[in-house]
Motif scaffolding. Structure first.
Motif, short mmCIF file in Angstrom:
data_model
loop_
_atom_site.label_atom_id
_atom_site.label_comp_id
_atom_site.label_asym_id
_atom_site.label_seq_id
_atom_site.Cartn_x
_atom_site.Cartn_y
_atom_site.Cartn_z
N GLY A 579 9.20 -0.32 -0.20
CA GLY A 579 8.13 0.40 0.14
C GLY A 579 7.24 -0.50 1.33
O GLY A 579 6.43 -0.35 2.18
N ALA A 580 6.77 -2.29 0.30
CA ALA A 580 5.57 -2.57 1.59
C ALA A 580 6.00 -2.72 2.91
O ALA A 580 5.16 -2.85 3.73
CB ALA A 580 5.18 -3.61 0.04
N THR A 581 7.14 -3.52 3.29
CA THR A 581 8.21 -3.71 4.10
C THR A 581 7.50 -2.77 5.11
O THR A 581 6.58 -2.78 6.17
CB THR A 581 9.23 -4.49 3.74
OG1 THR A 581 9.41 -5.26 3.35
CG2 THR A 581 9.34 -4.87 5.51
N VAL A 582 8.50 -1.30 4.54
CA VAL A 582 8.72 -0.22 5.49
C VAL A 582 7.53 -0.04 6.32
O VAL A 582 6.74 0.70 7.55
CB VAL A 582 9.21 0.82 4.69
CG1 VAL A 582 8.82 2.33 5.73
CG2 VAL A 582 9.81 0.33 4.76
N LEU A 583 5.74 0.01 4.83
CA LEU A 583 4.38 0.69 5.97
C LEU A 583 4.16 -0.51 6.20
O LEU A 583 3.22 0.34 6.72
CB LEU A 583 3.86 1.33 4.23
CG LEU A 583 2.46 1.33 4.36
CD1 LEU A 583 2.43 2.99 4.35
CD2 LEU A 583 1.80 1.77 2.96
N LEU A 584 4.23 -1.41 5.85
CA LEU A 584 3.14 -2.28 6.61
C LEU A 584 3.32 -3.16 7.68
O LEU A 584 2.97 -2.82 9.41
CB LEU A 584 2.76 -3.41 5.46
CG LEU A 584 2.11 -3.39 4.01
CD1 LEU A 584 1.93 -4.37 3.85
CD2 LEU A 584 0.69 -2.41 5.01
N VAL A 585 5.04 -2.92 8.18
CA VAL A 585 5.51 -3.66 9.27
C VAL A 585 5.09 -2.56 10.57
O VAL A 585 4.76 -3.40 11.81
CB VAL A 585 6.98 -3.52 9.58
CG1 VAL A 585 7.83 -4.10 11.18
CG2 VAL A 585 7.97 -4.98 8.50
N PRO A 586 5.46 -1.74 10.93
CA PRO A 586 4.51 -1.02 12.23
C PRO A 586 3.18 -1.20 12.66
O PRO A 586 2.76 -1.68 13.90
CB PRO A 586 4.96 -0.12 11.99
CG PRO A 586 6.00 0.56 10.91
CD PRO A 586 5.70 -0.55 9.82
N LEU A 587 2.21 -1.32 11.25
CA LEU A 587 1.04 -1.25 11.08
C LEU A 587 1.48 -3.29 12.07
O LEU A 587 0.21 -3.73 12.21
CB LEU A 587 0.47 -1.02 9.90
CG LEU A 587 -1.25 -1.40 9.45
CD1 LEU A 587 -1.59 -0.23 10.73
CD2 LEU A 587 -1.28 -1.70 8.48
N ALA A 588 1.42 -4.26 11.30
CA ALA A 588 1.33 -5.50 11.40
C ALA A 588 1.94 -5.41 13.15
O ALA A 588 1.18 -6.71 14.07
CB ALA A 588 2.40 -6.36 10.68
#
Length: 659
Positions: A579-588
């Motif tokens: 969940g953290a990866t899905v959420l943060l990858v686009p932001l990063a």
């Protein structure tokens, strides 16, 4: 005395005051956050996050109870939504218990059953014996071997699977080396997590990353398209992290690891202490090697045991055959050159025995680490009851060691304890005699139904092993492993295939499979999953990410990258790493493009940093090892705090060095 009692009475009050003060501070923090967050949903989710951290950090209740409490509170928000100013509950009630059927939780149940099956066949005992033979019995040698092996396995399979697979191995090693499990399981568990960063199939976030990159590419112009990562692209970073973890525990383990746990210590040590206290026997187990030129060669056991007050309980010949217990050893057994002897004696008598025959004393058990392990053999008490057919006969008359597998080391009669050297095997036995013997536990099980003896010792391993099932266990473990590595089937299905195969083939009974599962771990993880869902769907995660980036947006690229990694570290503590990866990858990716950095590297930073989960036992591996080692949350905070910082420093350094 009075002052010590007063202190004992004050301690609980002090602890209560500390908890109350902390509760007030956490409440003020929640109120402060509520005044700055953009929506009422984020305010309530933030409050529940703070409550969870408080309950975990101060252990007001057990971590599993804390997690279930938070899950219930999330469910109650559907009922109390109007009072809380919400239009609906923070988590839909139909999804509240999704954690119990989640891929992660079902996978953990399956790997626990698979690990129990492998252990049941004795396979894990052999692995443990090999590690002890190579690494000895010291922390600084055993920790690198166990941790390095688990990290390697974890680089190609799910880290919780690797950790669960080695859990029974570590248990065996702990029992045989005398090292508490709490000194071994945390290094093993942390390195299992670190091993997931060595390849792109080592953890769920890294497996998912390339798909997220391809999805992000759809929204990017041609000149900003990202290339996907290959299988070993991340290996230099992962290997550096694994080495850092191993060195950390080798060098600082004595300072950060707890000294004991719920299952620490060894049966052998405890039984020796008991018999020393009750019967004044200071015996211990030793291994000695008989050189070919020794004058002991050719002598029979009966020629030396009484004179030197030693007891031979095992031998290993040049052909590698181990003789121990019933049917294998007798007083007329002749000693050969090059033979290894397992000797039970006091240190003083052993020293005289070794010196007289020019023997070589080994440091610890090597040849008999498996066969004389506390899980296989030990000291026991046996009473001769009235009506026993052995009354009036001596141990020598009935060949006690050869016939029953009992090596008598002491005889307690009329309040007096006679030991080796007092001709105890020549004395006719009487009703009420207590025999202190060394025996294999399987022999003791057999004697429990023999009317000639009353077995007093009950605290010994009765576990049935099934070595004849090792082929089936290996087959179904291999099937599960192949499915995990080479197919796209869901992880839980692959592992459950191996688990149910263990049951159907008779490696485990279904009752044993249920017993093998740590239900505390299951409820801890399943109950936390709804909280992660609330953090995602309420917009709390996105708001925290935006606030963090707003603070570091104008700083050097490596600082911004570090902030992204720290953010991913925080998120993975309170929600699933996927969940953290899905959420943060686009932001990063968007942040990297905005500051002129490589978006693929920033995306990789997120996927690696979601493995930086050592502070609290919310990661599946940490939850798995918490119970068996008797860890508490403060243990993770102490050891995991330093590991978290080391992870961030090494990861950022290596990524900037390589990419």
């Amino acid at each position: 005395m009075e002052s010590s009692i007063a202190l004992e009475k004050k301690e609980p009050a002090t602890l209560n005051i500390k908890n109350i003060v902390a509760a007030v501070l956490f409440t003020l923090l929640a109120i402060g956050l509520a005044s700055v967050v953009p929506t009422i949903q984020i305010a309530w989710v933030s409050a529940l996050l703070i409550l969870t951290i408080y309950l975990f950090a101060f252990e007001v209740v057990g971590v599993d109870v804390a997690a279930m409490t938070v899950m219930v509170l999330l469910g109650l928000t559907s009922l109390l939504a109007p009072i809380m100013g919400l239009s609906e509950g923070l988590v839909a009630t139909e999804h509240l218990f999704d954690g119990f059927s989640s891929n992660a939780v079902v996978s953990i149940i399956a790997v626990m059953i698979i690990g129990a099956g492998l252990d049941k066949t004795g396979l894990m005992s052999k692995v443990a014996a090999f590690i002890l033979e190579v690494g000895g019995s010291t922390e600084k040698r055993i920790i690198p071997i166990i941790s390095g092996t688990v990290a390697f396995i974890s680089s190609f399979m799910q880290n919780v699977g690797a950790a669960a697979l080695f859990l029974p191995v570590v248990s065996r090693i702990s029992a045989r080396s005398g090292l508490p499990m709490s000194r071994l399981l945390m290094p093993m568990g942390f390195c299992a997590i670190l091993g997931g960063t060595v390849t792109m199939v080592g953890s769920s976030p890294l497996i998912l990353l390339n798909d997220l990159i391809l999805t992000s590419n759809r929204a990017l112009p041609e000149n900003q398209q990202m290339d996907v990562w290959s299988l070993f692209s991340v290996t230099p970073v992962g290997v550096a992290l694994v080495i850092t973890g191993i060195l950390y525990f080798v060098l600082a383990g004595r300072f950060v690891l707890p000294g004991g746990g719920s299952e620490n210590g060894t049966t052998a040590t405890n039984s020796m202490e008991y018999f020393q206290r009750i019967y004044d026997i200071d015996y211990a187990l030793f291994e000695v090697v008989v050189p070919p030129e020794s004058t002991l060669v050719g002598k029979k056991l009966d020629d030396v045991e009484t004179d030197f007050r030693v007891r031979m309980i095992a031998t290993k010949g040049s052909g590698g055959r181990v003789r121990i217990g019933r049917g294998d050893l007798a007083r007329d057994f002749a000693i050969e050159g090059g033979m290894v002897l397992g000797v039970l004696a006091s240190p003083k008598c052993l020293a005289s025995f070794v010196e007289n025959f020019d023997l070589r004393l080994r440091n610890g058990l090597k040849s008999f680490a498996e066969s004389l392990a506390s899980t296989k053999a030990g000291i026991a008490e046996i009473v001769i009851p009235p009506g026993s057919q052995l009354i009036g006969k001596s141990a020598r008359d009935v060949w006690l060691r050869k016939t029953y597998g009992l090596s008598m080391v002491a005889l307690h009669r009329d309040g007096t304890t006679l030991q080796e050297g007092d001709h105890i095997r020549d004395l006719p036995l009487k009703a009420g005699d207590t025999l202190v013997v060394h025996t294999a536990w399987e022999s003791l099980v057999r004697l429990e139904s023999d009317r000639n003896f009353v077995v007093v010792t009950t605290e010994y391993p009765h576990e049935e092993t099934r070595p004849q099932k090792v082929g089936w266990a290996g087959l179904f473990f291999s099937i599960a492993l192949v499915m995990v590595l080479f197919t796209d089937i869901r992880l839980s299905i692959a592992l459950l295939t191996g688990a149910i195969g263990m049951v159907l083939s008779g490696v485990l009974k279904i009752e044993e499979a249920y017993t093998a599962v740590s239900w505390k771990t299951v409820f801890l993880l399943a109950s936390l999953i709804p909280l992660g869902l609330a953090v995602e769907t309420s917009g709390t995660a996105k708001w925290i990410a935006e606030q963090t980036i707003a603070v570091v947006g104008d700083m050097p690229i490596w600082v911004i990258q570090s902030a992204v990694a720290a953010l991913a570290t925080f998120f993975t503590l309170v929600m699933s790493n996927v969940g953290a990866t899905v959420l943060l990858v686009p932001l990063a990716v968007n942040i990297a493009i905005g500051v002129g950095a490589d978006p693929a590297v920033f995306a990789l930073t997120v996927a690696i940093a979601t493995s930086n989960s050592f502070l609290i036992p919310t990661h599946q591996v940490n939850a798995l090892i918490m119970g068996p080692a008797g860890y508490r949350v403060p243990d993770f905070l102490r050891a995991g705090g330093v590991m978290t910082l080391l992870f961030l420093v090494v990861m950022i350094f290596m990524m900037n060095l390589i990419f």
